[in-house]
Design an enzyme around this catalytic site. Sequence first.
Site, PDB file in Angstrom:
ATOM      1  N   LYS A  38       0.816  -1.218   0.000  1.00 19.98           N
ATOM      2  CA  LYS A  38       0.000   0.000   0.000  1.00 19.98           C
ATOM      3  C   LYS A  38       0.850   1.268   0.000  1.00 19.98           C
ATOM      4  O   LYS A  38       0.672   2.146  -0.854  1.00 19.98           O
ATOM      5  CB  LYS A  38      -0.936   0.035   1.233  1.00 19.98           C
ATOM      6  CG  LYS A  38      -1.890  -1.140   1.342  1.00 19.98           C
ATOM      7  CD  LYS A  38      -2.790  -1.018   2.557  1.00 19.98           C
ATOM      8  CE  LYS A  38      -2.081  -1.002   3.894  1.00 19.98           C
ATOM      9  NZ  LYS A  38      -1.363  -2.249   4.232  1.00 19.98           N
ATOM     10  N   SER A 106      -7.311  -0.980   6.816  1.00 18.72           N
ATOM     11  CA  SER A 106      -8.789  -0.869   6.793  1.00 18.72           C
ATOM     12  C   SER A 106      -9.433  -2.247   6.596  1.00 18.72           C
ATOM     13  O   SER A 106     -10.014  -2.510   5.546  1.00 18.72           O
ATOM     14  CB  SER A 106      -9.259   0.128   5.741  1.00 18.72           C
ATOM     15  OG  SER A 106      -8.573   0.024   4.516  1.00 18.72           O
TER      16      SER A 106
HETATM   17  N1  LIG Z   1      -1.380  -5.539  15.354  1.00 21.55           N
HETATM   18  C1  LIG Z   1      -1.148  -4.913  14.195  1.00 21.55           C
HETATM   19  N2  LIG Z   1      -1.898  -5.210  13.095  1.00 21.55           N
HETATM   20  C2  LIG Z   1      -1.673  -4.571  11.942  1.00 21.55           C
HETATM   21  N3  LIG Z   1      -0.723  -3.604  11.763  1.00 21.55           N
HETATM   22  C3  LIG Z   1       0.038  -3.269  12.824  1.00 21.55           C
HETATM   23  C4  LIG Z   1      -0.141  -3.907  14.076  1.00 21.55           C
HETATM   24  N4  LIG Z   1       0.764  -3.368  14.953  1.00 21.55           N
HETATM   25  C5  LIG Z   1       1.464  -2.433  14.293  1.00 21.55           C
HETATM   26  N5  LIG Z   1       1.035  -2.366  13.004  1.00 21.55           N
HETATM   27  C6  LIG Z   1       1.545  -1.364  12.038  1.00 21.55           C
HETATM   28  O1  LIG Z   1       0.463  -0.448  11.847  1.00 21.55           O
HETATM   29  C7  LIG Z   1       0.153  -0.294  10.487  1.00 21.55           C
HETATM   30  C8  LIG Z   1      -1.345  -0.473  10.234  1.00 21.55           C
HETATM   31  O2  LIG Z   1      -2.053   0.633  10.675  1.00 21.55           O
HETATM   32  P1  LIG Z   1      -3.464   0.965  10.047  1.00 21.55           P
HETATM   33  O3  LIG Z   1      -3.913   2.238  10.670  1.00 21.55           O
HETATM   34  O4  LIG Z   1      -3.368   0.929   8.571  1.00 21.55           O
HETATM   35  O5  LIG Z   1      -4.367  -0.254  10.541  1.00 21.55           O
HETATM   36  S1  LIG Z   1      -5.960  -0.383  10.548  1.00 21.55           S
HETATM   37  O6  LIG Z   1      -6.463   0.158   9.269  1.00 21.55           O
HETATM   38  O7  LIG Z   1      -6.483   0.389  11.688  1.00 21.55           O
HETATM   39  O8  LIG Z   1      -6.230  -1.819  10.697  1.00 21.55           O
HETATM   40  C9  LIG Z   1       0.875  -1.379   9.737  1.00 21.55           C
HETATM   41  O9  LIG Z   1       1.407  -0.709   8.619  1.00 21.55           O
HETATM   42  P2  LIG Z   1       1.431  -1.361   7.159  1.00 21.55           P
HETATM   43  O10 LIG Z   1       2.415  -2.492   7.271  1.00 21.55           O
HETATM   44  O11 LIG Z   1       1.919  -0.220   6.308  1.00 21.55           O
HETATM   45  O12 LIG Z   1       0.055  -1.821   6.758  1.00 21.55           O
HETATM   46  C10 LIG Z   1       1.932  -1.897  10.694  1.00 21.55           C
HETATM   47  O13 LIG Z   1       3.183  -1.323  10.382  1.00 21.55           O
HETATM   48  N1  LIG Z   2       4.996  -5.756  -6.603  1.00 19.36           N
HETATM   49  C1  LIG Z   2       5.181  -5.088  -5.468  1.00 19.36           C
HETATM   50  N2  LIG Z   2       4.311  -4.131  -5.111  1.00 19.36           N
HETATM   51  C2  LIG Z   2       4.475  -3.461  -3.926  1.00 19.36           C
HETATM   52  N3  LIG Z   2       5.502  -3.688  -3.067  1.00 19.36           N
HETATM   53  C3  LIG Z   2       6.391  -4.644  -3.385  1.00 19.36           C
HETATM   54  C4  LIG Z   2       6.268  -5.383  -4.584  1.00 19.36           C
HETATM   55  N4  LIG Z   2       7.268  -6.275  -4.633  1.00 19.36           N
HETATM   56  C5  LIG Z   2       8.000  -6.089  -3.502  1.00 19.36           C
HETATM   57  N5  LIG Z   2       7.483  -5.103  -2.758  1.00 19.36           N
HETATM   58  C6  LIG Z   2       8.038  -4.669  -1.446  1.00 19.36           C
HETATM   59  O1  LIG Z   2       7.097  -5.045  -0.445  1.00 19.36           O
HETATM   60  C7  LIG Z   2       7.123  -4.113   0.625  1.00 19.36           C
HETATM   61  C8  LIG Z   2       5.728  -3.548   0.837  1.00 19.36           C
HETATM   62  O2  LIG Z   2       5.757  -2.711   1.972  1.00 19.36           O
HETATM   63  P1  LIG Z   2       4.782  -1.485   2.142  1.00 19.36           P
HETATM   64  O3  LIG Z   2       4.689  -0.692   0.882  1.00 19.36           O
HETATM   65  O4  LIG Z   2       5.197  -0.786   3.396  1.00 19.36           O
HETATM   66  O5  LIG Z   2       3.376  -2.244   2.341  1.00 19.36           O
HETATM   67  P2  LIG Z   2       2.146  -1.826   3.262  1.00 19.36           P
HETATM   68  O6  LIG Z   2       2.069  -0.317   3.274  1.00 19.36           O
HETATM   69  O7  LIG Z   2       0.953  -2.473   2.611  1.00 19.36           O
HETATM   70  O8  LIG Z   2       2.453  -2.408   4.615  1.00 19.36           O
HETATM   71  C9  LIG Z   2       8.120  -3.011   0.247  1.00 19.36           C
HETATM   72  O9  LIG Z   2       9.358  -3.312   0.849  1.00 19.36           O
HETATM   73  C10 LIG Z   2       8.203  -3.163  -1.285  1.00 19.36           C
HETATM   74  O10 LIG Z   2       9.446  -2.733  -1.796  1.00 19.36           O
END
Ligand SMILES: Nc1ncnc2c1ncn2[C@@H]1O[C@H](COP(=O)(O)OS(=O)(=O)O)[C@@H](OP(=O)(O)O)[C@H]1O
Ligand SMILES: Nc1ncnc2c1ncn2[C@@H]1O[C@H](COP(=O)(O)OP(=O)(O)O)[C@@H](O)[C@H]1O
Length: 198
Positions: A38, A106
């Site tokens: 994302k 979400s």
């Molecule tokens: N328990 C748990 N579950 C999911 N994610 C966790 C948790 N703890 C910390 N994190 C970190 O918080 C990011 C997700 O936050 P969000 O505000 O997108 O979550 S939500 O929409 O309220 O479910 C998420 O970021 P992304 O990896 O970018 O999705 C994580 O880095």
């Molecule tokens: N096809 C792809 N699309 C998006 N991210 C990718 C892909 N292949 C590898 N990645 C890697 O996966 C990881 C995704 O992390 P991130 O963008 O922080 O995801 P999220 O915000 O959903 O947690 C990054 O390190 C990114 O470089």
Amino acid sequence: MENNIVWHQHEVDKRRRADAKGQKPCVVWLTGLSGSGKSTIANLLEKKLADNGKHTYLLDGDNVRHGLNGDLTFSDKDRVENIRRISELSKLFVDSGLIVITAFISPFKSERDYCRSLLEQNEFVEVFVDTPLAECEKRDPKGLYQKARSGEITDFTGISSPYEAPESPEITLDFSGQSAQESAEQLFTQLKQKGLID
Ligand SMILES: Nc1ncnc2c1ncn2[C@@H]1O[C@H](COP(=O)(O)OS(=O)(=O)O)[C@@H](OP(=O)(O)O)[C@H]1O
Ligand SMILES: Nc1ncnc2c1ncn2[C@@H]1O[C@H](COP(=O)(O)OP(=O)(O)O)[C@@H](O)[C@H]1O
């Protein structure tokens, strides 16, 4: 709840603000598991929109949880409140004429639908970053899946907390065989095809 509140209709409205920017405001709502891509895709999309003269704002889960939503945990109740606040904020940003990109897990359909319900038709574009759990766990960019598996983190989406995949998103980004850059290009092209950007 205070009831004696009257909505003020201002002289300058959404259309006028949007016209001043020469764009159609909307929310591009990315949803998917942690590590699905994302933030990476949202960043690339925002850069592409900015390169095309668009005025954008990117709301990202990690960042918003440092400030506005710093009081919230990852319980179901707090995730609902997290997305409710983001939805209201997105509506205000759309009202200001911006193209808003959001990157939150979400996980619940009802909260994504709530944001849709706040906006006009065609202003909410749900984008499913459809990367399977196994791939997200393999990437594990922040080491969170490892911590979730070992029990160091509880309520982790996909492991110990649910994720409801969108049933009919406007756009689906399929992780297999396409890079993050290609996903951002696909998104940009589909937004164009929908007439949201020119
Ligand atoms: N328990 C748990 N579950 C999911 N994610 C966790 C948790 N703890 C910390 N994190 C970190 O918080 C990011 C997700 O936050 P969000 O505000 O997108 O979550 S939500 O929409 O309220 O479910 C998420 O970021 P992304 O990896 O970018 O999705 C994580 O880095
Ligand atoms: N096809 C792809 N699309 C998006 N991210 C990718 C892909 N292949 C590898 N990645 C890697 O996966 C990881 C995704 O992390 P991130 O963008 O922080 O995801 P999220 O915000 O959903 O947690 C990054 O390190 C990114 O470089």
